[in-house]
Each structure stands twice: as C-alpha cells, then as structure tokens.
Design a protein around this motif. Structure first.
Motif, PDB file in Angstrom:
ATOM      1  N   GLU A  93      -4.937   6.366   6.229  1.00  0.00           N
ATOM      2  CA  GLU A  93      -5.459   7.601   5.410  1.00  0.00           C
ATOM      3  C   GLU A  93      -6.484   8.168   5.919  1.00  0.00           C
ATOM      4  OE1 GLU A  93      -5.065   5.288   1.744  1.00  0.00           O
ATOM      5  OE2 GLU A  93      -7.042   5.114   1.641  1.00  0.00           O
ATOM      6  N   GLU A  94      -6.800   9.390   5.124  1.00  0.00           N
ATOM      7  CA  GLU A  94      -8.033  10.068   5.350  1.00  0.00           C
ATOM      8  C   GLU A  94      -9.393   9.163   4.943  1.00  0.00           C
ATOM      9  OE1 GLU A  94      -9.547  13.922   2.506  1.00  0.00           O
ATOM     10  OE2 GLU A  94      -7.466  12.681   2.254  1.00  0.00           O
ATOM     11  N   PHE A  95     -10.374   9.322   5.401  1.00  0.00           N
ATOM     12  CA  PHE A  95     -11.387   8.410   5.011  1.00  0.00           C
ATOM     13  C   PHE A  95     -12.369   9.251   3.979  1.00  0.00           C
ATOM     14  CE2 PHE A  95     -16.174   7.652   5.183  1.00  0.00           C
ATOM     15  CZ  PHE A  95     -16.111   6.348   5.084  1.00  0.00           C
ATOM     16  N   LEU A  96     -12.576   8.398   2.946  1.00  0.00           N
ATOM     17  CA  LEU A  96     -13.388   9.233   1.813  1.00  0.00           C
ATOM     18  C   LEU A  96     -14.652   8.654   2.022  1.00  0.00           C
ATOM     19  CD1 LEU A  96     -10.368   9.207  -0.978  1.00  0.00           C
ATOM     20  CD2 LEU A  96     -11.120  11.142   0.485  1.00  0.00           C
ATOM     21  N   LYS A 124      -4.559   0.513   7.248  1.00  0.00           N
ATOM     22  CA  LYS A 124      -4.245  -0.514   6.127  1.00  0.00           C
ATOM     23  C   LYS A 124      -3.045  -1.130   6.243  1.00  0.00           C
ATOM     24  CE  LYS A 124      -6.928   1.945   2.644  1.00  0.00           C
ATOM     25  NZ  LYS A 124      -7.053   2.104   1.008  1.00  0.00           N
ATOM     26  N   ILE A 136     -11.398   0.095   9.102  1.00  0.00           N
ATOM     27  CA  ILE A 136     -12.282   1.016   9.261  1.00  0.00           C
ATOM     28  C   ILE A 136     -12.988   1.255  10.685  1.00  0.00           C
ATOM     29  CG2 ILE A 136     -14.032   2.782   8.254  1.00  0.00           C
ATOM     30  CD1 ILE A 136     -13.172   1.627   5.401  1.00  0.00           C
ATOM     31  N   VAL A 149      -7.575  -4.389   5.697  1.00  0.00           N
ATOM     32  CA  VAL A 149      -8.034  -2.740   5.968  1.00  0.00           C
ATOM     33  C   VAL A 149      -9.122  -2.769   6.988  1.00  0.00           C
ATOM     34  CG1 VAL A 149      -9.189  -0.855   4.716  1.00  0.00           C
ATOM     35  CG2 VAL A 149      -7.663  -2.290   3.476  1.00  0.00           C
ATOM     36  N   ALA A 200      -6.394   9.608  -1.130  1.00  0.00           N
ATOM     37  CA  ALA A 200      -6.709  10.045   0.216  1.00  0.00           C
ATOM     38  C   ALA A 200      -5.289  10.511   0.759  1.00  0.00           C
ATOM     39  CB  ALA A 200      -7.417   8.919   1.164  1.00  0.00           C
ATOM     40  N   LYS A 212     -18.969  -6.000  -1.710  1.00  0.00           N
ATOM     41  CA  LYS A 212     -17.867  -6.646  -1.061  1.00  0.00           C
ATOM     42  C   LYS A 212     -18.224  -7.464   0.434  1.00  0.00           C
ATOM     43  CE  LYS A 212     -13.448  -4.741  -2.358  1.00  0.00           C
ATOM     44  NZ  LYS A 212     -13.809  -3.647  -3.050  1.00  0.00           N
ATOM     45  N   LYS A 245       0.817  -1.146   0.038  1.00  0.00           N
ATOM     46  CA  LYS A 245       0.176   0.088  -0.003  1.00  0.00           C
ATOM     47  C   LYS A 245       1.061   1.152  -0.071  1.00  0.00           C
ATOM     48  CE  LYS A 245      -4.061  -1.884   0.806  1.00  0.00           C
ATOM     49  NZ  LYS A 245      -5.013  -2.336  -0.006  1.00  0.00           N
ATOM     50  N   GLU A 251     -18.206   3.409  -4.721  1.00  0.00           N
ATOM     51  CA  GLU A 251     -16.830   2.892  -5.184  1.00  0.00           C
ATOM     52  C   GLU A 251     -17.472   2.414  -6.854  1.00  0.00           C
ATOM     53  OE1 GLU A 251     -14.716   0.363  -2.388  1.00  0.00           O
ATOM     54  OE2 GLU A 251     -15.748   1.243  -0.967  1.00  0.00           O
ATOM     55  N   ILE A 276      -8.711   4.362  -4.530  1.00  0.00           N
ATOM     56  CA  ILE A 276      -8.490   3.591  -3.245  1.00  0.00           C
ATOM     57  C   ILE A 276      -7.628   2.597  -3.315  1.00  0.00           C
ATOM     58  CG2 ILE A 276      -9.980   1.899  -1.826  1.00  0.00           C
ATOM     59  CD1 ILE A 276     -11.338   4.392  -1.021  1.00  0.00           C
ATOM     60  N   GLU A 277      -7.515   1.892  -4.263  1.00  0.00           N
ATOM     61  CA  GLU A 277      -6.391   0.907  -4.489  1.00  0.00           C
ATOM     62  C   GLU A 277      -6.222   0.597  -5.987  1.00  0.00           C
ATOM     63  OE1 GLU A 277      -7.115  -3.087  -3.232  1.00  0.00           O
ATOM     64  OE2 GLU A 277      -9.376  -2.950  -4.231  1.00  0.00           O
ATOM     65  N   VAL A 325      -8.844   4.990   8.918  1.00  0.00           N
ATOM     66  CA  VAL A 325      -8.780   4.026   7.710  1.00  0.00           C
ATOM     67  C   VAL A 325      -7.279   3.451   8.062  1.00  0.00           C
ATOM     68  CG1 VAL A 325      -8.711   3.316   5.553  1.00  0.00           C
ATOM     69  CG2 VAL A 325     -10.244   5.160   6.060  1.00  0.00           C
TER      70      VAL A 325
HETATM   71  P1  AMP Z   1      -8.635  -1.725  -0.069  1.00  0.00           P
HETATM   72  O1  AMP Z   1      -8.340  -3.105   0.145  1.00  0.00           O
HETATM   73  O2  AMP Z   1      -7.558  -0.804  -0.030  1.00  0.00           O
HETATM   74  O3  AMP Z   1      -9.589  -1.667  -1.396  1.00  0.00           O
HETATM   75  O4  AMP Z   1      -9.880  -1.264   1.194  1.00  0.00           O
HETATM   76  C1  AMP Z   1     -10.819  -2.212   1.182  1.00  0.00           C
HETATM   77  C2  AMP Z   1     -12.276  -1.316   1.122  1.00  0.00           C
HETATM   78  O5  AMP Z   1     -12.154  -0.404   2.440  1.00  0.00           O
HETATM   79  C3  AMP Z   1     -12.418  -0.440   0.070  1.00  0.00           C
HETATM   80  O6  AMP Z   1     -13.188  -1.369  -0.782  1.00  0.00           O
HETATM   81  C4  AMP Z   1     -13.379   0.733   0.768  1.00  0.00           C
HETATM   82  O7  AMP Z   1     -14.341   0.355   0.885  1.00  0.00           O
HETATM   83  C5  AMP Z   1     -12.631   0.912   2.006  1.00  0.00           C
HETATM   84  N1  AMP Z   1     -11.821   1.778   2.105  1.00  0.00           N
HETATM   85  C6  AMP Z   1     -10.313   1.763   1.854  1.00  0.00           C
HETATM   86  N2  AMP Z   1      -9.906   3.029   1.868  1.00  0.00           N
HETATM   87  C7  AMP Z   1     -10.749   3.804   2.041  1.00  0.00           C
HETATM   88  C8  AMP Z   1     -10.926   5.120   2.435  1.00  0.00           C
HETATM   89  N3  AMP Z   1      -9.505   6.036   2.573  1.00  0.00           N
HETATM   90  N4  AMP Z   1     -11.908   5.989   2.642  1.00  0.00           N
HETATM   91  C9  AMP Z   1     -12.933   5.202   2.862  1.00  0.00           C
HETATM   92  N5  AMP Z   1     -13.112   3.768   2.476  1.00  0.00           N
HETATM   93  C10 AMP Z   1     -11.832   3.179   2.304  1.00  0.00           C
END
Ligand code: AMP
Ligand code: GLY
Length: 422
Positions: free
Chosen positions: A190-193, A149, A161, A159, A122, A219, A107, A197, A287-288, A147
C-alpha cells in the motif's frame, strides 16, 4: 453476573480491575490471567484458545458473560464455537465471530471492506506467489517508502516499511515464499501515508455503538520511535491533536460507515472495534482495524471511563447499548510499560520484581508477571504498565515515571519519552 475474561496481559488486568468495581458482578474469573488479575478475580489455568476446556469451565462456574481480550481466540472462532454448541450457546461472548474477526485477521479483507464502504485508507493492491511479477510492477508505480503487509496475523511483525525499491522487491519475494508462514501467502502493498497516528475504540452491539476515549501508543522499543516494533511501550489518552473537529470527521467518515458497513455485509458484530488511524493534513485514514481493545491503549482508555463497564458489556448481547451512558472524564491518563531487558528479542523470565507495594501514585497493571510463592516474578517481555491520571499530561507522566523508578527487576527497561511528541 459471573464473568470470564480471556487473556493474560495488561489489557486484561485493566478490564478485570474495572469490571471488579461493578455493582452487577458476582464472581470474576480470568483465563489464564497473571499475578495482577489474581488480586481482582480468580485465575483459571486454561489457555484463551483451548475452547473445549473453556466450555467445561464456563459451565462448571455458571459463567454469564465471556469477554475476549486478545485477537487469537476471535480469529480462531471462539464466538462461533459457543454459538454453535447447544450446551453453551446461552453464554454470550463479547467479540466478533470468525467472519467479523477477518477485519483484523486478513489485511486484504479489511482493505476490501473499506473500499466497499468508502472508508478512507491508503491505496493498495494484493499479491500472491503467482502474481509476484505484478507485485514488482506495482511497486514500481509507487513512491518510496514501500509498505508491505502480510495478509494474516503475524504477531505484530508482519508490516515492513522499506526505503529502497530493490529491497522492497526482494522483501516481497521473501514474504510470498513464506517468511511469515501462511500469514504471508498473500501480501498487501500500500501507499505510504505520513502523519501522526491515533487510535479510536468503539463497543458495538451489532446495532448501536459506544465511542470510548481515543489514545496514542508508542510501538517502537527505542526513544524517538527508533528500533524494533513491540506490542507497545506506553500510551496516552486523550490525544491533543485528535480534537473535536478531527473526532467529528473520524465519526462521520470512519466509525459510522464501519458500523453500518458491518451491518450491510451481514456481519453481526458484537464486540470492540479498534480503529488504528493516521492523520494526513488533519484528515483521518485507516491504517488498520483490530477486533479487540489495544494493549497498552486499554490501560489509559478504560481508567478514563466513569460509567459501569459491565453494564455496557452486559447490554451488548441484547443490543441494548443505547440504554446505557458511557461517560468519560476529561483528565489525562498516561501509561509507561516496564519491559524485560532484551525485549522484543530474546529476554529472560523469572526475575524477582520488588517495590510494587511502594507505588502510590499510579495504577499498576500487570502484563508478564507470575506469582511464585510470596514473590512476583517476570514472566514475559512486557512486565508492568504504570498508569497515572492527572489534570494534564505533564503531571500524569511525572507520576508514571516516578512509579517506574520505584519498581525494580533485573534488566528493567522502559522508554523515557512517552507522550513527549504530542
Ligand atoms: P499495522 O500492523 O497495519 O498497524 O502496521 C504497523 C505500523 O506500520 C503502523 O502502526 C504504522 O506505523 C505503519 N504503517 C502501516 N501502514 C502504513 C501506511 N500505509 N503508511 C505509513 N505507515 C504505515
Ligand atoms: N498497541 C497496539 C495493539 O494493541 O495492537
């Protein structure tokens, strides 16, 4: 061409199903595959990460192209393994090398890449056990939810939250103390967005790229996005809010800078790029990244592609992607995933699946299935994806849900609200 696909999920069955339709295909193999892939090709009982065994088999079967489904072999360096061995370096691998695979495998690497190339994402900082107190201080500067990770691969579970500041601090400490093993030796905060999606997909030859249809996946295990995270319970493509205007922003601000950024960084990226995005006030943020296709997104993206997928994939090694069209149809594809009772926690395998032959209105993509004599039994958490294509989302969903009822196995579970929120 003789083609070898690595992996054993619904994604791999979908890729195999599509490639089996190519005029350029001679023989198709899938390692290790599932009960579904054995119908469109020949399964080979080798794990996707057993590089030595794959080498021997690829030579024996005169393989001309290897397509890597999951991230694991890529992060472990399957491309490097083939490129650096004089006996097999003539066999091209679709997927990035170990360096490029860090886009998904770390990440922090992905965040630094985005910062370097001005790609919207973010705000973040990363921490190790030695900088735990800085991590606490950083959390205090953020607003809830927090958030966290794990830097490395954690099977989709890395991840967290968290709403409460103290709980977030405790979670950070636990992660850095090895909650996810080595994967959480480093943690990105990281900052929450907040927003909807959507995922975009591109196939890159290291110079040019082709954009595939976008998709949204679901998911969580429960309806209304409640409960634990899964690999994915369903997907829809196209995604209504990802209209032409939004897609233009995605291409200009995210996809092009990513492809250019990889080149600038000297990463010869030949494979799929998965852009996991979130829209905040109609502005896209990353986000990723994943370095492969999504599962179950593939089950709705690939059936919408009209062009010969093998033509496109075969053009990647010689960087001739721009010579081939990638056309997709405007209809809607939906997929509903049937899962084992208990998934994503403990579940039983080996349950007899019935009704498969009665499914008439959907494509049936196997995930965790196994052939046992004349029977097909469950062999994983996610069992079968039911993809339907129709003029609109409502019609497609109607077909997927009808098919979902047609199939039976002990403990069958599925979400009844796929696609209802968009
Ligand atoms: P990731 O494995 O990075 O895709 O994160 C898994 C899930 O966490 C994502 O599909 C999002 O729903 C949520 N997520 C990850 N990063 C953020 C973020 N910065 N703000 C809000 N939701 C996030
Ligand atoms: N469905 C999400 C993924 O493949 O990572």
């Amino acid at each position: 061409m003789n083609v070898l696909i690595l992996g054993s999920g619904g994604r791999e069955h979908t890729l195999a199903w599509k490639i089996a339709q190519s005029k350029n295909l001679n023989k198709l193999y899938i390692a290790p595959g599932n009960a579904g892939t054995s119908v469109v090709g020949e399964n080979i009982n080798i794990s996707a990460t057993d590089f030595d065994a794959l080498k021997i088999k690829a030579l024996e079967l005169n393989i001309n192209l290897i397509i890597v489904g999951p991230e694991d072999p890529l992060v472990k360096g399957i491309r490097d393994f083939f490129e650096n061995d004089s006996e097999i370096k003539h066999i091209p691998v679709i997927g990035p090398d170990k360096h490029g695979a860090q886009l998904e495998g770390s990440k922090e690497f992905a965040k630094e890449f985005m910062a370097r190339h001005n790609i919207p994402t973010a705000a973040y900082e990363s921490f190790t056990h030695n900088t735990l107190t800085n991590g606490y201080a950083f959390l205090e500067t953020l607003k809830a939810p927090y958030v966290l990770k794990a830097d490395g691969l954690a099977a989709g579970k890395g991840v967290l939250i968290i709403d409460d500041l103290q709980e977030a601090k405790d979670a950070l400490k636990k992660m850095l103390e090895g909650q996810f093993g080595e994967a959480s030796n480093k943690v990105v905060i990281e900052e929450f967005l907040s927003g909807l999606e959507v995922s975009y997909f591109a196939l890159s030859d290291g110079n040019n790229y082709k954009l595939f249809p976008e998709a949204k996946d679901y998911k969580r295990i429960g309806e209304n996005d409640a409960g634990l995270n899964t690999g994915g319970m369903g997907a829809v493509s196209p995604v209504p809010f990802a209209n032409e205007r939004f897609t233009k922003k995605v291409i200009e601000r995210i996809i092009e800078p990513t492809i250019q950024g990889l080149k600038k960084d000297g990463i010869h990226y030949q494979g799929f790029v998965f852009f996991g995005l979130i829209e905040v006030n109609m502005e896209p943020y990353v986000i990723e990244y994943n370095v492969r296709m999504g599962d179950p997104e593939t089950e709705v993206v690939i059936p919408r592609i009209k062009s010969d997928l093998l033509d496109l994939l075969a053009a990647v090694p010689s960087q001739k992607l721009n010579e081939y069209p990638c056309e997709f149809n405007s209809e809607t594809a939906t997929t509903v995933m049937l899962v084992s009772g208990g998934y994503p926690e403990n579940y039983e395998k080996g349950k007899l699946i019935t009704g498969l032959n009665n499914v008439k209105e959907s494509l049936l993509f196997h995930a965790g299935t196994l052939k046992k004599g004349n029977d097909i039994v469950t062999n994983g958490g996610r069992v079968i994806a039911l993809t339907s294509i129709a003029e609109n989302k409502a019609e497609a969903l109607k077909k997927s849900y009808k098919s979902a009822e047609t199939i039976s196995f002990d403990g069958k579970n599925y979400r009844k609200d796929i696609g209802f929120d968009i």
